[in-house]
Scaffold this motif. Structure first.
Motif, short mmCIF file in Angstrom:
data_model
loop_
_atom_site.label_atom_id
_atom_site.label_comp_id
_atom_site.label_asym_id
_atom_site.label_seq_id
_atom_site.Cartn_x
_atom_site.Cartn_y
_atom_site.Cartn_z
N THR A 30 2.23 -2.37 0.51
CA THR A 30 1.67 -3.87 1.14
C THR A 30 2.65 -4.77 0.70
O THR A 30 3.07 -5.18 1.59
CB THR A 30 -0.10 -4.07 0.31
N ASP A 53 -5.71 -1.86 6.48
CA ASP A 53 -6.28 -1.59 4.99
C ASP A 53 -7.82 -2.37 4.23
O ASP A 53 -7.01 -3.26 4.81
CB ASP A 53 -5.51 -1.27 3.59
N ASN A 57 -5.41 -6.65 1.75
CA ASN A 57 -3.84 -7.31 0.78
C ASN A 57 -3.38 -7.97 1.29
O ASN A 57 -2.94 -8.82 0.97
CB ASN A 57 -4.00 -6.63 -0.47
N ASP A 142 0.09 -1.81 7.30
CA ASP A 142 0.08 -1.71 6.15
C ASP A 142 -1.08 -0.78 6.22
O ASP A 142 -2.23 -0.52 6.02
CB ASP A 142 0.04 -2.73 5.42
MG LIG Z 1 -2.49 -1.92 0.12
#
Ligand SMILES: [Mg+2]
Ligand SMILES: Nc1ncnc2c1ncn2[C@@H]1O[C@H](COP(=O)(O)OP(=O)(O)O)[C@@H](O)[C@H]1O
Length: 275
Positions: A30, A53, A57, A142
């Motif tokens: 991330t 994800d 994050n 990500d």
């Molecule tokens: Mg991550």
């Protein structure tokens, strides 16, 4: 089905789509996604981050409030929203984000029974890139810390994979499984997929182990490993709690400088591979 390479129209280069992948958590996926994207945007490129994800994050680290994530990457995957509808502006000029929310945590299971389940993101991408206004230079995805269906969707949609490896004793463990997965995806779904490179993260100069791991990894993977190494740097870990990329939080710190170098290496590789 229209699963041809996404293009933006005759004679115009499509954005390059990079999946940031490692099935281990906490290795710097991330952080690398956010800061590589910010460094690219600072070079006058238009960049989109897709947060794939469920922990969200990347979205949080870019200051997107949890309440503003109704149309998220989950909606894009299940087809209730287009990428355009799900895209939010970030506070960084030139950087947009499709956030994720807790909804995404059900997706691995829900999608199992879905038709063309590995192609959901790619199909959304193709539709998006055929539409107006989709003129990104780079799209960075990500990925969550697993090699499940979400990561598979990213690998099927991507042109290339970027692997962050943490400089710790077990760095190489799990890498062969990751490389086998990429190979499988290439054979079954996405023949154009390649490995952009491997970036060593959280390098600790005061620790001999970091040096040892870095040289092992280079011996193993050769020039797939970027010259740039991301140092362990407290400013890098502070930045997300302020909802900012470290390049915005503290442009001069060692972490920011490393991500700027990484961006130029990535862009150079992309250009030489595209040539
Ligand atoms: Mg991550
Ligand atoms: N170069 C770095 N220096 C210090 N802390 C870092 C660095 N890179 C990442 N971190 C911290 O390590 C943790 C894991 O990083 P993260 O990017 O979230 O990993 P992943 O996405 O692979 O789970 C986070 O708390 C992050 O702030």
């Amino acid at each position: 089905m229209g699963l041809q390479q996404p293009t933006r129209g005759p004679g115009v280069l499509a954005p390059r789509i990079l999946a940031v992948v490692n099935q281990k958590g906490g290795v710097g996926k991330t952080t690398t996604t956010i800061n590589l994207a910010t460094a690219m945007a600072a070079c006058d490129m238009k960049v989109l981050i897709i947060d794939l994800d469920p922990q969200g994050n990347a979205s949080t680290g870019l200051g997107i409030p949890r309440t503003g994530r109704d149309t998220d990457s989950y909606a894009v995957l299940i087809g209730t929203a287009t990428m355009t509808e799900a895209t939010e502006e970030s506070s960084v000029p030139g950087l947009w984000v499709i956030p994720s929310s807790a909804h995404l945590s059900g997706a691995e299971i829900e999608l199992v029974a879905a038709e063309e389940r590995e192609y959901r993101l790619r199909e959304a991408m193709v539709l998006h890139l055929q539409g107006a206004g989709a003129d990104y230079d780079y799209i960075l995805i990500d990925c969550p810390p697993s090699l499940g269906l979400l990561t598979l969707n990213a690998l099927v949609a991507a042109d290339a994979v970027l692997v962050p490896l943490q400089c710790e004793f077990y760095a190489l463990e799990g890498l062969s499984m990751l490389l086998r997965t990429v190979e499988r995806v290439r054979k079954a779904f996405n023949p154009a997929l390649n490995i952009q490179g491997v970036v060593l993260t959280m390098f600790d100069m005061r620790n001999n182990l970091s040096e040892q791991v870095a040289s092992d990894v280079r011996e193993h993977l050769g020039d797939k490993v970027y010259q740039t190494v991301i140092p362990r740097n407290v400013r890098v870990s502070e930045a997300p709690s302020h909802g900012m990329p470290v390049l915005v939080y503290d442009l001069r710190c060692a972490g920011s400088r490393a991500y700027i170098h990484l961006a130029s290496e990535v862009i150079k590789r992309e250009r030489s591979q595209a040539a």
